[in-house]
Design a protein around this motif. Structure first.
Motif, PDB file in Angstrom:
ATOM      1  N   ARG A   1      17.453 -72.575 -25.283  1.00 33.86           N
ATOM      2  CA  ARG A   1      17.492 -71.117 -25.424  1.00 33.86           C
ATOM      3  C   ARG A   1      16.252 -70.618 -26.154  1.00 33.86           C
ATOM      4  NH1 ARG A   1      22.325 -70.584 -27.755  1.00 33.86           N
ATOM      5  NH2 ARG A   1      23.322 -70.615 -25.703  1.00 33.86           N
TER       6      ARG A   1
ATOM      7  N   SER B   1      15.570 -69.838 -13.906  1.00 35.50           N
ATOM      8  CA  SER B   1      15.727 -70.127 -12.481  1.00 35.50           C
ATOM      9  C   SER B   1      14.879 -71.323 -12.066  1.00 35.50           C
ATOM     10  CB  SER B   1      15.354 -68.899 -11.649  1.00 35.50           C
ATOM     11  OG  SER B   1      16.300 -67.857 -11.829  1.00 35.50           O
TER      12      SER B   1
ATOM     13  N   ARG C   1      16.722 -74.400 -13.080  1.00 30.91           N
ATOM     14  CA  ARG C   1      17.797 -74.666 -12.113  1.00 30.91           C
ATOM     15  C   ARG C   1      17.228 -75.178 -10.798  1.00 30.91           C
ATOM     16  NH1 ARG C   1      23.000 -74.098 -11.869  1.00 30.91           N
ATOM     17  NH2 ARG C   1      23.017 -73.262 -13.992  1.00 30.91           N
TER      18      ARG C   1
ATOM     19  N   ASP D   1      23.031 -76.751 -15.987  1.00 31.89           N
ATOM     20  CA  ASP D   1      24.432 -76.608 -16.386  1.00 31.89           C
ATOM     21  C   ASP D   1      24.676 -77.236 -17.752  1.00 31.89           C
ATOM     22  OD1 ASP D   1      25.044 -75.290 -14.029  1.00 31.89           O
ATOM     23  OD2 ASP D   1      25.744 -77.099 -13.009  1.00 31.89           O
TER      24      ASP D   1
ATOM     25  N   ASP E   1      23.606 -75.116 -20.530  1.00 31.86           N
ATOM     26  CA  ASP E   1      24.267 -73.806 -20.533  1.00 31.86           C
ATOM     27  C   ASP E   1      23.330 -72.687 -20.068  1.00 31.86           C
ATOM     28  OD1 ASP E   1      26.542 -72.227 -20.868  1.00 31.86           O
ATOM     29  OD2 ASP E   1      25.959 -71.618 -22.900  1.00 31.86           O
ATOM     30  N   ILE E   2      22.484 -73.020 -19.098  1.00 33.19           N
ATOM     31  CA  ILE E   2      21.640 -72.014 -18.459  1.00 33.19           C
ATOM     32  C   ILE E   2      22.426 -71.492 -17.263  1.00 33.19           C
ATOM     33  CG2 ILE E   2      19.472 -71.635 -17.225  1.00 33.19           C
ATOM     34  CD1 ILE E   2      18.249 -73.863 -18.939  1.00 33.19           C
ATOM     35  N   LYS E   3      22.900 -70.266 -17.379  1.00 30.69           N
ATOM     36  CA  LYS E   3      23.844 -69.722 -16.407  1.00 30.69           C
ATOM     37  C   LYS E   3      23.176 -69.469 -15.058  1.00 30.69           C
ATOM     38  CE  LYS E   3      26.991 -69.365 -19.655  1.00 30.69           C
ATOM     39  NZ  LYS E   3      28.094 -70.351 -19.728  1.00 30.69           N
ATOM     40  N   PRO E   4      23.922 -69.664 -13.975  1.00 29.44           N
ATOM     41  CA  PRO E   4      23.387 -69.308 -12.654  1.00 29.44           C
ATOM     42  C   PRO E   4      23.086 -67.813 -12.564  1.00 29.44           C
ATOM     43  CG  PRO E   4      25.358 -70.677 -12.450  1.00 29.44           C
ATOM     44  CD  PRO E   4      25.267 -70.259 -13.885  1.00 29.44           C
ATOM     45  N   ASN E   5      22.039 -67.485 -11.844  1.00 31.10           N
ATOM     46  CA  ASN E   5      21.650 -66.090 -11.609  1.00 31.10           C
ATOM     47  C   ASN E   5      21.195 -65.996 -10.152  1.00 31.10           C
ATOM     48  OD1 ASN E   5      20.684 -63.485 -11.609  1.00 31.10           O
ATOM     49  ND2 ASN E   5      18.989 -63.868 -13.027  1.00 31.10           N
TER      50      ASN E   5
ATOM     51  N   ASP F   1      17.738 -66.905  -8.773  1.00 29.93           N
ATOM     52  CA  ASP F   1      17.672 -68.337  -8.450  1.00 29.93           C
ATOM     53  C   ASP F   1      17.273 -68.571  -6.998  1.00 29.93           C
ATOM     54  OD1 ASP F   1      18.508 -68.805 -11.016  1.00 29.93           O
ATOM     55  OD2 ASP F   1      20.591 -69.284 -10.480  1.00 29.93           O
TER      56      ASP F   1
END
Length: 415
Positions: free
Chosen positions: A317, A337, A340, A348, A351-355, A359
């Motif tokens: 982060r 992105s 990812r 994952d 804790d890097i959230k999907p966007n 992405d």
């Protein structure tokens, strides 16, 4: 623990180009080259037959680097760490004598280890001037991306690698710009074939990094590292794993950008990764000798040493937030992105959230971002040295900008 990237700093030299998972199986059993040794300056003694290779696992997790650790212990006990860091600052070329101001224990270590064997020199010289060197230089932007958003983040997905960074403290946790600059600069230095020449600094950077890791190991142990539970900080297992992240993992990811070494080039990459591993202090029995062994280390790391951790999530982060502050608002989202795109599982874990809105276009357009640069050089070979010089200038500028034009050379933690 400066430049952990054990980031490798590994963020590091020709080792940064290592072998890749999933590369052609024809080379999986290839051994280190049997090229005849060629005499050259600053050559060390030739090694004897080595022990059988072992996957760095439970035993390796308990082992540090006794010789380097002893140097750091003596420097700390003599209150000479600040002086040692000044020596690091002044020692900048492969052919430069160790500064006279160096404490004797440090001077002795650097003189003995900042050398290549004749066999290693005979391996490096034709590689850096041959097809592999040209391939790497032509794809340097892609390899930079894979380290920045692949290797750096993949290391944080191993809880013990992340803890090693966190416990070392130094300026790695909050001063992300300095961590980025030191890591990437070591990578760039190593990928530039000229930096293995006497006027370069790839060789001394790796030896410095070995002592940086030893100092970080001591710092972690002195600040609450649970050795009974977690083994040794920056252990032989973690060193070998990080070597793969900076090298093998990045080459695998660079395939997304069209970087495809041929079988001979893969063999040469394995040879380089061994040289880097030796200079970093990885024991011979854990230093991979074949592509299959490189792949085994990566597979073991993915299967047994990848999990969320508070330290890894916080460091990831911090890095993405730094992009927002330093590059432009929203750069962190693009970086997320890219992480990812490189490895969704790593994203994952951290804790890097999907966007999906970002992405998908990043994953679609990213592979084509740098490919034209390489293709143009193939059509117009005279542009190759121009590209090399332009990248060298641009990379140094980026590294300085990232630290607000402060110094970012390798330094050992002293607290």
């Amino acid at each position: 623990m400066d430049h952990f990237v054990t980031r490798r700093s590994a963020l590091t030299a020709a080792l940064a180009t290592g072998a890749a998972v999933g590369l052609p199986a024809a080379t999986a059993t290839a051994r280190v080259s049997d090229r005849p040794a060629a005499p050259g300056p600053a050559s060390g003694p030739e090694p004897g037959p080595g022990p059988a290779w072992e996957l760095p696992a439970d035993q390796a997790a308990q082992e540090g680097d006794p010789e380097a650790d002893e140097v750091i212990e003596e420097l700390v006990n003599a209150d000479q760490m600040q002086l040692a860091n000044r020596v690091f600052h002044d020692w900048t070329r492969n052919d430069q004598p160790v500064p006279d101001s160096a404490p004797s224990v440090l001077s002795d270590f650097l003189r003995r280890h900042a050398v290549l064997t004749q066999e290693e020199r005979a391996t490096i010289d034709p590689i850096k001037n041959g097809d592999l060197g040209k391939l790497v230089q032509g794809n340097i932007e892609a390899l930079t991306m894979t380290e920045a958003f692949g290797g750096l983040f993949t290391a944080l997905a191993d809880p013990l690698l992340a803890k090693s960074v966190w416990y070392a403290g130094f300026d790695l946790v909050m001063d992300i710009g300095r961590r980025f600059s030191r890591t990437m600069n070591t990578l760039w230095d190593g990928l530039d074939g000229g930096n293995w020449d006497p006027s370069g600094n790839a060789l001394i950077s790796l030896v410095k990094l070995r002592l940086v890791h030893a100092a970080a190991r001591r710092t972690g142990l002195a600040h609450g590292w649970n050795q009974a539970r977690d083994g040794m900080p920056i252990s032989q297992r973690l060193e070998a794993e990080e070597l793969m992240y900076v090298g093998a993992n990045n080459v695998q990811l660079a395939a997304k950008f069209g970087f495809h070494p041929d079988p001979r080039q893969i063999d040469e990459l394995v040879e380089l990764i061994r040289i880097g591993g030796r200079l970093l202090g990885i024991q011979e029995k854990y230093n991979p000798r074949t592509l299959d062994q490189c792949n085994q280390i990566l597979a073991d790391a993915a299967a047994h040493h990848r999990a969320p951790s508070d330290e890894g999530i916080k460091l990831a982060r911090n890095m993405l937030d730094w992009l927002d502050r330093k590059v432009f608002p929203g750069a962190g989202a693009v970086g997320a992105s890219l992480v990812r795109m490189m490895d969704a599982h790593v994203a994952d874990v951290l804790d890097i959230k999907p966007n999906p809105a970002l992405d998908i276009p990043v994953a679609t357009l990213g592979p084509y971002l740098y490919r034209p640069v390489y293709e143009i050089q193939q059509k117009f070979p005279l542009l190759v040295p121009v590209h090399e010089k332009m990248f060298r200038i641009a990379s140094k500028t980026v590294a300085w900008y990232a630290v607000d034009f402060r110094d970012y050379d390798l330094q050992m933690p002293v607290h």
